[in-house]
Design an enzyme around this catalytic site. Sequence first.
Site, PDB file in Angstrom:
ATOM      1  CG  ASP A 135      -2.160  -0.798   1.065  1.00  0.00           C
ATOM      2  OD1 ASP A 135      -2.521  -1.089  -0.086  1.00  0.00           O
ATOM      3  OD2 ASP A 135      -2.779  -1.153   2.085  1.00  0.00           O
ATOM      4  NE  ARG A 185      -4.583  -1.813  -4.562  1.00  0.00           N
ATOM      5  CZ  ARG A 185      -4.239  -2.172  -3.324  1.00  0.00           C
ATOM      6  NH1 ARG A 185      -3.952  -1.244  -2.413  1.00  0.00           N
ATOM      7  NH2 ARG A 185      -4.162  -3.445  -2.985  1.00  0.00           N
TER       8      ARG A 185
END
Length: 309
Positions: A135, A185
């Site tokens: 992340d 992502r």
Amino acid sequence: MLRQPILLLAKSDKVKNLVSTMPVSSGIVTSYVPGETTGSAVDASAGLIDDGLHVTLDFLGEDTLDRAQADATVAAYKELLAELARRGLSGRAEVSVKLSAVGQALPDEGEKVALENAREICRAARNAGTTVTLDMEDHTTTDSTLEILRNLRKDFPETGAVLQAMLHRTEADCRSLAYEGSRVRLCKGAYHEPESVAFQDKVDIDKSYVRCLKVLLAGQGYPMIASHDPRMIQIASALASRHGRNHGTYEFQMLYGIRPEEQRRLAEAGETVRVYIPYGQEWYGYLMRRLAERPQNLTFFLRSLVSKK
């Protein structure tokens, strides 16, 4: 207009102490977090996988300044990965890891500790038959996170990256990461960032997102399109078609509890759709960022605060 005040509120210890006394079963919390335990997260994953979706799981926690807590987070991921494998879910389930939760913010040796811990999680994920995505957090950690990613990919090239379209630098980062085998992502970004490094206006963020989509979908990597915005999903689909991408050469990602009907609609149309499932006791910061993205939910949140008595 409420986004920045909510993000600033997220840093209030007084509000955090109040909110953290709420049980995780309280109204608005369970809209975004299925539970605090490994079992609750895996059960939620199983239900979504049964519906034809994929998942990525995040054991909540960030800005860890205690080595023991960082080690405990690693242990939690290893437990999660073992349970996913035991239940035969790891083919459609991966994990997402915040590096600040595994030691990145520790003084002096934070980056080294985070790399070692992330490597341990990647090894456990590979043994379970799945992958890890790192992340991205606020802009002050971007360079460190990308450096750790580069090091991890030497042994675990399947490790995914996350880039935030709101940052001025992200289009260039997309170009650097749009190579074969690279999982990226793309999200809009959920942190309170200064004007010097990030777009502030929604229109400018959307334009940046589309520019980044064009780079990733034209590249050789595996784009992971993280958006609930119908317009962005439509644009991404059109770009994928333009570049001759078949289903399975990219995927859509959405958060647990947000637009579930759209998640299923896309999956039924043959798209790969992955749902981001957060779990654990440290859900406060995550919840506040979700409220900042969807301020209309603040009314329900405040109602939960009042009714907890």
